[in-house]
Design a protein around this motif. Structure first.
Motif, PDB file in Angstrom:
ATOM      1  N   MET A   1      21.730 -31.417  20.609  1.00  9.00           N
ATOM      2  CA  MET A   1      20.612 -30.802  21.318  1.00  9.00           C
ATOM      3  C   MET A   1      20.941 -29.373  21.731  1.00  9.00           C
ATOM      4  SD  MET A   1      19.162 -33.969  23.602  1.00  9.00           S
ATOM      5  CE  MET A   1      17.774 -32.982  24.137  1.00  9.00           C
ATOM      6  N   GLU A   2      21.951 -28.791  21.109  1.00 13.51           N
ATOM      7  CA  GLU A   2      22.394 -27.443  21.451  1.00 13.51           C
ATOM      8  C   GLU A   2      21.813 -26.434  20.461  1.00 13.51           C
ATOM      9  OE1 GLU A   2      26.517 -25.797  23.064  1.00 13.51           O
ATOM     10  OE2 GLU A   2      26.646 -26.398  20.964  1.00 13.51           O
ATOM     11  N   PRO A   3      20.978 -25.486  20.921  1.00 14.66           N
ATOM     12  CA  PRO A   3      20.399 -24.501  20.008  1.00 14.66           C
ATOM     13  C   PRO A   3      21.468 -23.549  19.470  1.00 14.66           C
ATOM     14  CG  PRO A   3      19.220 -24.568  22.115  1.00 14.66           C
ATOM     15  CD  PRO A   3      20.493 -25.320  22.301  1.00 14.66           C
ATOM     16  N   LEU A   4      21.386 -23.246  18.180  1.00 13.97           N
ATOM     17  CA  LEU A   4      22.302 -22.293  17.562  1.00 13.97           C
ATOM     18  C   LEU A   4      21.526 -21.063  17.095  1.00 13.97           C
ATOM     19  CD1 LEU A   4      24.689 -24.565  15.427  1.00 13.97           C
ATOM     20  CD2 LEU A   4      25.101 -23.563  17.678  1.00 13.97           C
ATOM     21  N   HIS A   5      22.151 -19.890  17.269  1.00 15.65           N
ATOM     22  CA  HIS A   5      21.545 -18.617  16.907  1.00 15.65           C
ATOM     23  C   HIS A   5      22.495 -17.821  16.019  1.00 15.65           C
ATOM     24  CE1 HIS A   5      18.222 -18.529  20.032  1.00 15.65           C
ATOM     25  NE2 HIS A   5      18.972 -19.544  20.460  1.00 15.65           N
ATOM     26  N   LEU A   6      21.921 -16.885  15.270  1.00 15.24           N
ATOM     27  CA  LEU A   6      22.747 -15.912  14.567  1.00 15.24           C
ATOM     28  C   LEU A   6      23.412 -15.005  15.599  1.00 15.24           C
ATOM     29  CD1 LEU A   6      20.324 -14.776  11.699  1.00 15.24           C
ATOM     30  CD2 LEU A   6      22.257 -16.355  11.495  1.00 15.24           C
ATOM     31  N   SER A   7      24.666 -14.652  15.338  1.00 13.14           N
ATOM     32  CA  SER A   7      25.385 -13.795  16.287  1.00 13.14           C
ATOM     33  C   SER A   7      24.882 -12.353  16.254  1.00 13.14           C
ATOM     34  CB  SER A   7      26.888 -13.815  15.984  1.00 13.14           C
ATOM     35  OG  SER A   7      27.132 -13.373  14.659  1.00 13.14           O
ATOM     36  N   ARG A   8      24.149 -11.996  15.220  1.00 15.84           N
ATOM     37  CA  ARG A   8      23.538 -10.667  15.129  1.00 15.84           C
ATOM     38  C   ARG A   8      22.225 -10.789  14.355  1.00 15.84           C
ATOM     39  NH1 ARG A   8      24.147  -8.680  10.021  1.00 15.84           N
ATOM     40  NH2 ARG A   8      25.868  -9.472   8.727  1.00 15.84           N
ATOM     41  N   GLY A   9      21.422  -9.748  14.442  1.00 17.22           N
ATOM     42  CA  GLY A   9      20.134  -9.766  13.771  1.00 17.22           C
ATOM     43  C   GLY A   9      20.270  -9.714  12.261  1.00 17.22           C
ATOM     44  N   CYS A  10      19.233 -10.169  11.574  1.00 13.80           N
ATOM     45  CA  CYS A  10      19.227 -10.146  10.112  1.00 13.80           C
ATOM     46  C   CYS A  10      17.859  -9.671   9.641  1.00 13.80           C
ATOM     47  CB  CYS A  10      19.535 -11.537   9.548  1.00 13.80           C
ATOM     48  SG  CYS A  10      19.467 -11.608   7.737  1.00 13.80           S
ATOM     49  N   GLU A  11      17.840  -8.532   8.959  1.00 10.10           N
ATOM     50  CA  GLU A  11      16.599  -8.020   8.388  1.00 10.10           C
ATOM     51  C   GLU A  11      16.520  -8.480   6.940  1.00 10.10           C
ATOM     52  OE1 GLU A  11      16.330  -3.847   8.872  1.00 10.10           O
ATOM     53  OE2 GLU A  11      16.384  -3.922  11.065  1.00 10.10           O
ATOM     54  N   GLY A  12      15.889  -9.569   6.732  1.00 12.87           N
ATOM     55  CA  GLY A  12      15.798 -10.146   5.400  1.00 12.87           C
ATOM     56  C   GLY A  12      15.959 -11.654   5.447  1.00 12.87           C
ATOM     57  N   ASP A  13      16.237 -12.246   4.296  1.00  8.07           N
ATOM     58  CA  ASP A  13      16.392 -13.700   4.206  1.00  8.07           C
ATOM     59  C   ASP A  13      17.757 -14.144   4.718  1.00  8.07           C
ATOM     60  OD1 ASP A  13      13.898 -13.892   3.128  1.00  8.07           O
ATOM     61  OD2 ASP A  13      14.577 -14.111   1.051  1.00  8.07           O
ATOM     62  N   VAL A  14      17.778 -15.311   5.302  1.00 11.97           N
ATOM     63  CA  VAL A  14      19.024 -15.963   5.722  1.00 11.97           C
ATOM     64  C   VAL A  14      19.297 -17.121   4.769  1.00 11.97           C
ATOM     65  CG1 VAL A  14      20.112 -17.395   7.501  1.00 11.97           C
ATOM     66  CG2 VAL A  14      18.879 -15.331   8.147  1.00 11.97           C
ATOM     67  N   LYS A  15      20.538 -17.217   4.334  1.00 15.99           N
ATOM     68  CA  LYS A  15      20.962 -18.327   3.478  1.00 15.99           C
ATOM     69  C   LYS A  15      21.761 -19.290   4.355  1.00 15.99           C
ATOM     70  CE  LYS A  15      23.436 -19.279  -0.843  1.00 15.99           C
ATOM     71  NZ  LYS A  15      24.223 -18.658  -1.947  1.00 15.99           N
ATOM     72  N   LEU A  16      21.177 -20.421   4.627  1.00 18.16           N
ATOM     73  CA  LEU A  16      21.768 -21.395   5.539  1.00 18.16           C
ATOM     74  C   LEU A  16      22.378 -22.541   4.746  1.00 18.16           C
ATOM     75  CD1 LEU A  16      21.841 -21.580   8.668  1.00 18.16           C
ATOM     76  CD2 LEU A  16      19.848 -23.062   8.525  1.00 18.16           C
ATOM     77  N   THR A  17      23.664 -22.802   4.975  1.00 20.90           N
ATOM     78  CA  THR A  17      24.353 -23.894   4.298  1.00 20.90           C
ATOM     79  C   THR A  17      24.512 -25.059   5.261  1.00 20.90           C
ATOM     80  OG1 THR A  17      25.589 -22.324   2.938  1.00 20.90           O
ATOM     81  CG2 THR A  17      26.424 -24.567   3.039  1.00 20.90           C
ATOM     82  N   ILE A  18      24.042 -26.225   4.847  1.00 25.26           N
ATOM     83  CA  ILE A  18      24.051 -27.422   5.704  1.00 25.26           C
ATOM     84  C   ILE A  18      24.892 -28.492   5.028  1.00 25.26           C
ATOM     85  CG2 ILE A  18      22.592 -29.194   6.771  1.00 25.26           C
ATOM     86  CD1 ILE A  18      20.276 -27.078   6.525  1.00 25.26           C
ATOM     87  N   PRO A  19      25.870 -29.072   5.742  1.00 24.31           N
ATOM     88  CA  PRO A  19      26.731 -30.091   5.112  1.00 24.31           C
ATOM     89  C   PRO A  19      25.974 -31.350   4.726  1.00 24.31           C
ATOM     90  CG  PRO A  19      27.141 -29.942   7.483  1.00 24.31           C
ATOM     91  CD  PRO A  19      26.218 -28.814   7.140  1.00 24.31           C
ATOM     92  N   GLY A  20      26.631 -32.185   3.934  1.00 20.75           N
ATOM     93  CA  GLY A  20      26.024 -33.409   3.434  1.00 20.75           C
ATOM     94  C   GLY A  20      25.630 -34.385   4.531  1.00 20.75           C
ATOM     95  N   ARG A  21      24.804 -35.363   4.150  1.00 21.29           N
ATOM     96  CA  ARG A  21      24.325 -36.459   4.999  1.00 21.29           C
ATOM     97  C   ARG A  21      23.125 -36.068   5.859  1.00 21.29           C
ATOM     98  NH1 ARG A  21      29.178 -36.132   7.203  1.00 21.29           N
ATOM     99  NH2 ARG A  21      28.279 -36.278   9.272  1.00 21.29           N
ATOM    100  N   TYR A  22      22.901 -34.766   6.076  1.00 22.32           N
ATOM    101  CA  TYR A  22      21.845 -34.368   6.989  1.00 22.32           C
ATOM    102  C   TYR A  22      20.509 -34.132   6.296  1.00 22.32           C
ATOM    103  CZ  TYR A  22      25.579 -34.059  10.344  1.00 22.32           C
ATOM    104  OH  TYR A  22      26.647 -34.378  11.160  1.00 22.32           O
ATOM    105  N   ILE A  23      20.526 -33.878   4.994  1.00 18.84           N
ATOM    106  CA  ILE A  23      19.294 -33.817   4.211  1.00 18.84           C
ATOM    107  C   ILE A  23      19.515 -34.685   2.976  1.00 18.84           C
ATOM    108  CG2 ILE A  23      17.647 -32.383   2.979  1.00 18.84           C
ATOM    109  CD1 ILE A  23      18.495 -30.034   4.654  1.00 18.84           C
ATOM    110  N   THR A  24      18.765 -35.744   2.866  1.00 17.26           N
ATOM    111  CA  THR A  24      18.912 -36.660   1.735  1.00 17.26           C
ATOM    112  C   THR A  24      17.549 -36.852   1.079  1.00 17.26           C
ATOM    113  OG1 THR A  24      18.591 -38.572   3.199  1.00 17.26           O
ATOM    114  CG2 THR A  24      20.864 -37.891   2.768  1.00 17.26           C
ATOM    115  N   PHE A  25      17.572 -37.365  -0.145  1.00 17.08           N
ATOM    116  CA  PHE A  25      16.301 -37.566  -0.842  1.00 17.08           C
ATOM    117  C   PHE A  25      16.295 -38.889  -1.588  1.00 17.08           C
ATOM    118  CE2 PHE A  25      19.051 -35.378  -3.836  1.00 17.08           C
ATOM    119  CZ  PHE A  25      18.819 -36.022  -5.026  1.00 17.08           C
ATOM    120  N   ASP A  26      15.100 -39.405  -1.768  1.00 16.31           N
ATOM    121  CA  ASP A  26      14.865 -40.625  -2.531  1.00 16.31           C
ATOM    122  C   ASP A  26      13.808 -40.345  -3.581  1.00 16.31           C
ATOM    123  OD1 ASP A  26      16.521 -42.492  -0.953  1.00 16.31           O
ATOM    124  OD2 ASP A  26      15.075 -42.064   0.631  1.00 16.31           O
ATOM    125  N   MET A  27      13.913 -41.053  -4.670  1.00 15.43           N
ATOM    126  CA  MET A  27      12.940 -40.915  -5.748  1.00 15.43           C
ATOM    127  C   MET A  27      12.030 -42.139  -5.797  1.00 15.43           C
ATOM    128  SD  MET A  27      13.413 -38.041  -7.212  1.00 15.43           S
ATOM    129  CE  MET A  27      14.647 -36.778  -7.586  1.00 15.43           C
TER     130      MET A  27
END
Length: 224
Positions: free
Chosen positions: A147-173
């Protein structure tokens, strides 16, 4: 000999311009244009890049009012505060009754009745708050690792590429077959996503890679 036509598609949410989700066996990469520095309630091991430069993620209490999970976190905090206030008032009534010195018996009885009624009201309120707090917190933690909000340590003018470890986004067919008489079969492949990453993802395109995230050889993804 009968001839059959085969059509396969992937159903996916289409939303933000230029945003993209890449799903791998061991994680996901979400590229999007953020509003401000807030990234979400991301799990440990998440990383961010801006213009191909690593940007650290830092904890900060600020949480944008318009973000769905921020609204839910605010509700949880409200119920926790209200429950604590009710408990404090209950303790005050208990202390007051122990120290009460009333010489007239009737006044003591009236005071006891009023205190008991107020105590019961507070007890009911506290129980209701705790129930709401419990199920809302459980529901929140099914969508985020903390429940802890996370922020970028500095501003970003443009797209952010966010890498998220496994198990947190899964898919089924899920496959659906539509048999049109005896000459054609249409098969539709639906993609169902389960998102526990702590950030609401809306992507214009999604690509599924049946390989680890950091393997150099690229296989052909199923994409839309």
């Amino acid at each position: 000999m009968k001839r059959f036509a085969l059509f396969i598609s992937i159903a996916f949410i289409v939303s933000l311009h230029g945003s993209q989700l890449e799903l791998y066996r061991d994680g996901a990469v979400y590229t999007f244009r953020p509003v401000g520095s807030f990234m979400g309630f991301l799990p440990k091991g998440s990383g961010a890049e801006c213009r191909q430069e690593t940007v650290s993620l830092v904890a900060a209490p600020e949480c944008p009012a318009g973000v769905r999970l921020c609204k839910e976190r605010e509700r949880i905090e409200r119920y926790a505060l209200d429950s604590a206030e009710a408990l404090q008032q209950m303790h005050y009534i208990e202390m007051l009754m122990k120290r009460a010195k009333v010489e007239v018996v009737q006044k003591l009885l009236d005071l006891s009745k009023a205190a008991a009624a107020r105590y019961a009201e507070l007890q009911k309120r506290k129980k209701s708050d705790e129930m709401q707090l419990k199920w809302r917190k459980e529901a929140f933690l099914k969508q985020a690792a903390s429940m802890e909000p996370l922020h970028l340590s500095r501003g970003c003018e443009g797209d952010v590429k966010l890498t998220i470890p496994g198990r947190y986004i899964t898919f089924d067919m899920l496959y659906e077959a539509d048999i049109a008489g005896t000459d054609a079969i249409t098969i539709v492949q639906h993609l169902g996503l389960t998102n526990r990453s702590g950030i609401d993802i809306t992507a214009r395109s999604a690509m599924l890679y049946y390989r680890p995230m950091h393997r150099t050889h690229l296989e052909n993804p199923h994409s839309r």
